[in-house]
Design an enzyme around this catalytic site. Structure first.
Site, mmCIF file in Angstrom:
data_model
loop_
_atom_site.group_PDB
_atom_site.id
_atom_site.type_symbol
_atom_site.label_atom_id
_atom_site.label_comp_id
_atom_site.label_asym_id
_atom_site.label_seq_id
_atom_site.Cartn_x
_atom_site.Cartn_y
_atom_site.Cartn_z
ATOM 1 N N SER A 142 0.933 -1.211 0.020
ATOM 2 C CA SER A 142 -0.035 0.127 0.039
ATOM 3 C C SER A 142 0.866 1.198 -0.056
ATOM 4 O O SER A 142 1.803 1.244 -0.788
ATOM 5 C CB SER A 142 -0.974 -0.144 1.208
ATOM 6 N N TYR A 156 -4.759 8.556 -6.143
ATOM 7 C CA TYR A 156 -3.964 7.349 -5.492
ATOM 8 C C TYR A 156 -4.329 6.905 -4.215
ATOM 9 O O TYR A 156 -4.385 5.689 -3.749
ATOM 10 C CB TYR A 156 -2.506 8.003 -5.542
ATOM 11 N N LYS A 160 -5.109 3.095 -2.522
ATOM 12 C CA LYS A 160 -4.186 2.461 -1.496
ATOM 13 C C LYS A 160 -5.071 2.119 -0.127
ATOM 14 O O LYS A 160 -4.715 1.184 0.480
ATOM 15 C CB LYS A 160 -3.108 3.368 -1.076
HETATM 16 N N1 LIG Z 1 8.292 5.229 -4.275
HETATM 17 C C1 LIG Z 1 7.427 5.595 -3.150
HETATM 18 O O1 LIG Z 1 7.607 6.639 -2.544
HETATM 19 C C2 LIG Z 1 6.259 4.780 -2.705
HETATM 20 C C3 LIG Z 1 5.760 5.067 -1.586
HETATM 21 C C4 LIG Z 1 4.604 4.317 -1.212
HETATM 22 C C5 LIG Z 1 4.073 3.328 -1.840
HETATM 23 N N2 LIG Z 1 4.868 2.950 -3.049
HETATM 24 C C6 LIG Z 1 4.264 1.822 -3.534
HETATM 25 O O2 LIG Z 1 5.308 0.670 -3.881
HETATM 26 C C7 LIG Z 1 5.053 0.146 -4.888
HETATM 27 C C8 LIG Z 1 6.400 0.075 -5.778
HETATM 28 O O3 LIG Z 1 6.572 1.441 -6.262
HETATM 29 P P1 LIG Z 1 7.995 1.716 -6.477
HETATM 30 O O4 LIG Z 1 8.153 3.123 -6.125
HETATM 31 O O5 LIG Z 1 8.874 0.631 -6.414
HETATM 32 O O6 LIG Z 1 8.096 2.053 -8.347
HETATM 33 P P2 LIG Z 1 8.776 1.882 -9.537
HETATM 34 O O7 LIG Z 1 10.209 1.958 -9.301
HETATM 35 O O8 LIG Z 1 8.120 2.680 -10.520
HETATM 36 O O9 LIG Z 1 8.209 0.164 -9.925
HETATM 37 C C9 LIG Z 1 6.920 0.039 -10.185
HETATM 38 C C10 LIG Z 1 6.802 -1.521 -10.852
HETATM 39 O O10 LIG Z 1 5.435 -1.519 -11.151
HETATM 40 C C11 LIG Z 1 5.687 -2.200 -12.356
HETATM 41 N N3 LIG Z 1 4.270 -1.813 -13.028
HETATM 42 C C12 LIG Z 1 3.562 -0.757 -13.221
HETATM 43 N N4 LIG Z 1 2.347 -0.679 -13.355
HETATM 44 C C13 LIG Z 1 2.125 -2.168 -13.908
HETATM 45 C C14 LIG Z 1 1.166 -2.550 -14.483
HETATM 46 N N5 LIG Z 1 -0.028 -2.093 -14.877
HETATM 47 N N6 LIG Z 1 1.412 -4.103 -14.747
HETATM 48 C C15 LIG Z 1 2.445 -4.674 -14.369
HETATM 49 N N7 LIG Z 1 3.434 -4.070 -13.584
HETATM 50 C C16 LIG Z 1 3.515 -2.726 -13.526
HETATM 51 C C17 LIG Z 1 6.759 -1.619 -13.269
HETATM 52 O O11 LIG Z 1 7.139 -2.253 -14.288
HETATM 53 P P3 LIG Z 1 6.622 -1.496 -15.808
HETATM 54 O O12 LIG Z 1 6.358 -0.225 -15.995
HETATM 55 O O13 LIG Z 1 7.408 -2.182 -16.665
HETATM 56 O O14 LIG Z 1 5.281 -2.452 -15.836
HETATM 57 C C18 LIG Z 1 7.705 -1.549 -11.942
HETATM 58 O O15 LIG Z 1 8.281 -2.789 -11.983
HETATM 59 C C19 LIG Z 1 3.902 0.660 -5.632
HETATM 60 O O16 LIG Z 1 2.622 0.012 -5.413
HETATM 61 C C20 LIG Z 1 3.730 2.256 -5.036
HETATM 62 O O17 LIG Z 1 2.424 2.686 -5.227
HETATM 63 C C21 LIG Z 1 5.907 3.744 -3.512
#
Ligand SMILES: NC(=O)c1ccc[n+]([C@@H]2O[C@H](COP(=O)([O-])OP(=O)(O)OC[C@H]3O[C@@H](n4cnc5c(N)ncnc54)[C@H](OP(=O)(O)O)[C@@H]3O)[C@@H](O)[C@H]2O)c1
Length: 275
Positions: A142, A156, A160
């Protein structure tokens, strides 16, 4: 949780938090499957894992998690190679911050489809088999924005929050089944998604999220695995999100007052660049 020879499948495993988790479970001897849309990102992630842990078996399958047929086919292919999924991590997610009136309705639809339904679909596939085997864990990713609605996150935050409702309901149903349910609420984490978010993030949102600091994907992955080891239900990396998780309802009026003030000050400081 002993991950040696366990099949860990991570949606969104080709980048950011998902990739950091993949590396961490590979270090513990797991077999790893990664799902994402972009085959080039998946190939690069596989090479990164193999370079760090040469003996790790890594399977990759391109799929869009918001399309049930695609993610189901990817899961079937992964299970054919690595056997039944022992741990499912749903990290695939998207975020497109902005002022409510300026964000197209398609962004709301897409965000819910990827973040919420893109979690439901793989869960529907793996949970029945885990329950039959009386073994397994599911880890939903989340966000701090899933604990309290934040300025600039109208598409968003609800997606979540929905994961929180899903995890709480599912945990209750799977209690005593041998299948562990966990939900992680990461704070701002230094990943490509955050860089992308920063392109459209309102100044008010930047000011508000600064409070929880900036985490590395590796640190979030460590906190997540620590939670899994301890069979925690909720993982909230860092003190601010832990306090938010436990005290949100009690603190809500104070938080609203404080967040509104932070937003007002950020807007005033930004001058005409804010809305
Ligand atoms: N970074 C933050 O600050 C943060 C904070 C709180 C929560 N989160 C959550 O943590 C999770 C990971 O985020 P991250 O920051 O690590 O992002 P990230 O580095 O952009 O990675 C996102 C991953 O999800 C994949 N993805 C996106 N859309 C997709 C789809 N429709 N189908 C299949 N794969 C998909 C991307 O690959 P492709 O683009 O090749 O599909 C990539 O592997 C997310 O759920 C995000 O909301 C992130």
């Amino acid at each position: 949780m002993n991950l040696r020879d366990q099949h860990v499948l991570i949606t969104g495993g080709s980048s950011g938090i998902g990739l950091a988790l993949a590396l961490a479970v590979a270090a513990r001897g797991a077999r790893v499957s990664l799902v994402g849309r972009d085959p080039a990102k998946l190939a690069s992630a596989r090479e990164t894992i193999r370079a760090a842990h040469p003996s790790t078996a890594v399977f990759t399958a391109p799929a869009d998690v918001s399309r049930a047929a695609e993610i189901n086919a990817a899961l079937a292919a992964a299970e054919k190679t690595h056997g039944p999924v022992d741990v499912l991590v749903t990290s695939a997610g998207v975020a497109r911050p902005g002022y409510f009136e300026e964000v197209p309705v398609e962004v709301f639809e897409r965000t819910m489809a990827v973040n919420y339904l893109g979690t439901v679909y793989p869960l529907k596939e793996v949970v029945p088999a885990m329950r039959r085997r009386r073994h397994g864990a599911v880890v939903l990713v989340s966000s701090g924005a899933g604990l309290c609605g934040l300025f600039g996150y109208t598409p968003y935050s609800p997606s979540k929050f929905a994961l929180r409702g899903l995890a709480e309901s599912l945990r209750a149903e799977l209690q005593g089944s041998g299948v562990h349910v966990m939900i992680v609420y990461p704070p701002d984490t230094d990943t490509p998604q955050l860089a992308e978010e920063n392109r459209t993030k309102p100044v008010e949102t930047r000011a508000l999220t600064a409070g929880a600091g900036l985490w590395s994907a590796e640190a979030v992955a460590r906190a997540t695995l620590d939670g899994l080891d301890r069979k925690r239900f909720a993982v909230t990396p860092g003190l601010p999100l832990t306090a938010l998780y436990w005290l949100q309802s009690v603190l809500a009026p104070v938080l609203r007052w404080s967040f509104d003030r932070t937003a007002r000050r950020a807007r005033a400081a930004a001058g005409p660049s804010a809305r």
